[in-house]
Design a protein around this motif. Structure first.
Motif, PDB file in Angstrom:
ATOM      1  N   ARG A  42      28.762  -4.981  37.199  1.00 36.31           N
ATOM      2  CA  ARG A  42      30.314  -5.786  37.450  1.00 36.31           C
ATOM      3  C   ARG A  42      31.234  -4.536  37.389  1.00 36.31           C
ATOM      4  NH1 ARG A  42      30.953 -10.612  33.692  1.00 36.31           N
ATOM      5  NH2 ARG A  42      32.574 -10.970  35.332  1.00 36.31           N
ATOM      6  N   GLY A  43      31.026  -3.490  37.393  1.00 35.12           N
ATOM      7  CA  GLY A  43      32.063  -2.303  37.629  1.00 35.12           C
ATOM      8  C   GLY A  43      33.050  -2.462  36.440  1.00 35.12           C
ATOM      9  N   PHE A  88      30.248  -2.273  27.438  1.00 36.85           N
ATOM     10  CA  PHE A  88      30.788  -0.925  27.256  1.00 36.85           C
ATOM     11  C   PHE A  88      32.253  -0.868  27.634  1.00 36.85           C
ATOM     12  CE2 PHE A  88      29.868   3.105  26.513  1.00 36.85           C
ATOM     13  CZ  PHE A  88      30.337   4.314  27.563  1.00 36.85           C
ATOM     14  N   LEU A  90      35.795   1.199  27.333  1.00 41.11           N
ATOM     15  CA  LEU A  90      36.318   2.467  27.730  1.00 41.11           C
ATOM     16  C   LEU A  90      37.807   2.419  27.357  1.00 41.11           C
ATOM     17  CD1 LEU A  90      34.198   2.951  30.791  1.00 41.11           C
ATOM     18  CD2 LEU A  90      34.130   4.541  28.953  1.00 41.11           C
ATOM     19  N   PHE A 106      38.886   9.146  30.836  1.00 38.04           N
ATOM     20  CA  PHE A 106      38.419   8.103  29.968  1.00 38.04           C
ATOM     21  C   PHE A 106      37.901   8.771  28.664  1.00 38.04           C
ATOM     22  CE2 PHE A 106      38.308   4.398  32.715  1.00 38.04           C
ATOM     23  CZ  PHE A 106      38.446   4.898  33.871  1.00 38.04           C
ATOM     24  N   GLY A 107      37.971   7.935  27.592  1.00 38.39           N
ATOM     25  CA  GLY A 107      36.863   8.538  26.430  1.00 38.39           C
ATOM     26  C   GLY A 107      35.544   8.170  26.713  1.00 38.39           C
ATOM     27  N   SER A 108      34.703   8.422  25.839  1.00 41.79           N
ATOM     28  CA  SER A 108      33.399   8.339  25.688  1.00 41.79           C
ATOM     29  C   SER A 108      32.975   7.089  25.523  1.00 41.79           C
ATOM     30  CB  SER A 108      32.742   9.381  24.882  1.00 41.79           C
ATOM     31  OG  SER A 108      33.078   8.951  23.489  1.00 41.79           O
TER      32      SER A 108
ATOM     33  N   GLN B   9      24.000   0.219  46.626  1.00 41.06           N
ATOM     34  CA  GLN B   9      24.345   0.049  45.136  1.00 41.06           C
ATOM     35  C   GLN B   9      23.254   0.845  44.107  1.00 41.06           C
ATOM     36  OE1 GLN B   9      23.645  -4.032  44.124  1.00 41.06           O
ATOM     37  NE2 GLN B   9      24.217  -3.813  41.740  1.00 41.06           N
ATOM     38  N   TYR B  35      35.251   9.025  41.206  1.00 37.55           N
ATOM     39  CA  TYR B  35      34.682   9.256  39.578  1.00 37.55           C
ATOM     40  C   TYR B  35      33.379   9.444  39.748  1.00 37.55           C
ATOM     41  CZ  TYR B  35      39.271   8.080  38.178  1.00 37.55           C
ATOM     42  OH  TYR B  35      40.811   7.938  37.814  1.00 37.55           O
ATOM     43  N   GLN B  37      29.976   9.183  36.814  1.00 38.06           N
ATOM     44  CA  GLN B  37      29.842   8.728  35.201  1.00 38.06           C
ATOM     45  C   GLN B  37      28.459   8.875  35.088  1.00 38.06           C
ATOM     46  OE1 GLN B  37      30.482   4.419  34.782  1.00 38.06           O
ATOM     47  NE2 GLN B  37      30.720   4.806  32.347  1.00 38.06           N
ATOM     48  N   GLU B  41      28.736   7.877  29.028  1.00 37.00           N
ATOM     49  CA  GLU B  41      29.831   8.720  28.909  1.00 37.00           C
ATOM     50  C   GLU B  41      30.901   7.672  29.813  1.00 37.00           C
ATOM     51  OE1 GLU B  41      28.590  11.187  26.241  1.00 37.00           O
ATOM     52  OE2 GLU B  41      30.541  11.248  27.207  1.00 37.00           O
ATOM     53  N   GLY B  42      32.145   8.208  29.607  1.00 34.00           N
ATOM     54  CA  GLY B  42      33.389   7.614  30.553  1.00 34.00           C
ATOM     55  C   GLY B  42      33.196   8.383  31.878  1.00 34.00           C
ATOM     56  N   PRO B  43      33.705   7.732  32.922  1.00 35.21           N
ATOM     57  CA  PRO B  43      33.875   8.201  34.302  1.00 35.21           C
ATOM     58  C   PRO B  43      34.764   9.549  34.162  1.00 35.21           C
ATOM     59  CG  PRO B  43      34.097   6.061  34.252  1.00 35.21           C
ATOM     60  CD  PRO B  43      34.228   6.224  32.978  1.00 35.21           C
ATOM     61  N   LEU B  86      26.248   7.613  38.152  1.00 37.54           N
ATOM     62  CA  LEU B  86      26.901   6.418  38.940  1.00 37.54           C
ATOM     63  C   LEU B  86      28.303   7.040  39.373  1.00 37.54           C
ATOM     64  CD1 LEU B  86      27.113   3.276  39.139  1.00 37.54           C
ATOM     65  CD2 LEU B  86      28.400   3.384  37.000  1.00 37.54           C
ATOM     66  N   LEU B  88      31.810   6.143  41.554  1.00 37.21           N
ATOM     67  CA  LEU B  88      32.604   5.087  41.555  1.00 37.21           C
ATOM     68  C   LEU B  88      33.878   5.724  42.212  1.00 37.21           C
ATOM     69  CD1 LEU B  88      32.652   4.346  37.328  1.00 37.21           C
ATOM     70  CD2 LEU B  88      32.056   2.559  39.358  1.00 37.21           C
ATOM     71  N   GLY B 105      35.514   0.016  42.309  1.00 37.61           N
ATOM     72  CA  GLY B 105      34.472  -0.653  42.818  1.00 37.61           C
ATOM     73  C   GLY B 105      33.178  -0.604  41.650  1.00 37.61           C
ATOM     74  N   LYS B 106      31.983  -1.306  42.160  1.00 40.19           N
ATOM     75  CA  LYS B 106      31.021  -1.358  41.080  1.00 40.19           C
ATOM     76  C   LYS B 106      30.043  -0.243  41.121  1.00 40.19           C
ATOM     77  CE  LYS B 106      30.942  -6.390  41.602  1.00 40.19           C
ATOM     78  NZ  LYS B 106      29.766  -7.481  41.963  1.00 40.19           N
TER      79      LYS B 106
END
Lengths: 115, 114
Positions: A42-43, A88, A90, A106-108, B9, B35, B37, B41-43, B86, B88, B105-106
């Motif tokens: 779902r992004g 998740f 963020l 972004f954080g982790s 996807q 981005y 990811q 972890e974060g992007p 991933l 993005l 986007g997803k």
């Protein structure tokens, strides 16, 4: 240097329990701060953003709330968690990138599982 | 609400192959970001493109912004296992009162097999 801290990394909570996720940034002042939720397939969904202390904008009506008690602290809360709150989470802040444009750092993330 | 559609996807390729992933929208964006990811972890921001038709290269990665600033592509040459992740795209629009909105986007989940 500019850094962002987010904790905890993982969390398993029962339905109906409260939630508090914390995010802090270092190395800057008056940042724009964001909470996103990322569910599988779902992004990234923007939940809240803040342009200053005590200023919170909500993007999606939900079971969650956010607060910014200090300039570099952003908190995501819930009084009673639902199964659908799993995901998740963020935290992010917008920062001027080396390319001269604003990007998000972004954080982790926190993996929340509501059981 | 602006929607960003990313395709494919999922993508699984062998090391050394080339690939292209796409990001499309019916909306015009003032800028677009990519981005990457990794799991858990974060992007992480890779690039920002601003001008219609702009092409930016980051080592083996080539990013292009469409002429109308509605779409973008990411091309990876000679993919390596370290490119797995991933990808993005995110479009930026002005939402008024001096603030901007970033719509994601997803994502395209890329696996590069050694």
């Amino acid at each position: 240097s500019q850094t962002i801290h987010q904790w905890p990394a993982t969390l398993v909570q029962p339905v109906g329990s409260p939630l508090s996720l914390e995010c802090t940034v270092e190395g800057t002042s008056n940042p724009n701060l964001y909470w996103y939720r990322q569910a599988a397939g779902r992004g990234l969904q923007l939940l809240f953003y803040s342009v200053g202390i005590g200023q919170i904008s909500s993007e999606v009506p939900q079971n969650l709330s956010a607060s910014r008690p200090q300039d570099r602290q952003f908190i995501l809360s819930s009084k009673k968690l639902l199964l659908s709150d799993s995901g998740f989470y963020l935290c992010a802040w917008s920062v001027l990138s080396g390319q001269g444009y604003y990007g998000y750092t972004f954080g982790s993330g926190t993996r929340l599982t509501v059981v | 609400t602006q929607l960003l559609e990313q395709s494919p996807q999922f993508l699984s390729i062998q090391e050394g192959e080339n690939l292209t992933v796409y990001c499309n929208s019916s909306s015009v964006f003032s800028s677009l970001q990519w981005y990457r990811q990794e799991p858990g972890e974060g992007p992480v921001l890779l690039v920002t493109v601003v001008t219609g038709g702009e092409v930016k290269k980051l080592k083996r990665l080539t990013f292009q912004f469409g002429d109308a600033r509605k779409d973008s592509s990411l091309h990876i040459t000679a993919a390596q296992p370290g490119d797995t992740g991933l990808y993005l795209c995110a479009g930026r629009t002005y939402s008024g009162a001096g603030s901007y909105q970033l719509t994601f986007g997803k994502g395209t989940k890329l696996s590069v097999i050694p």
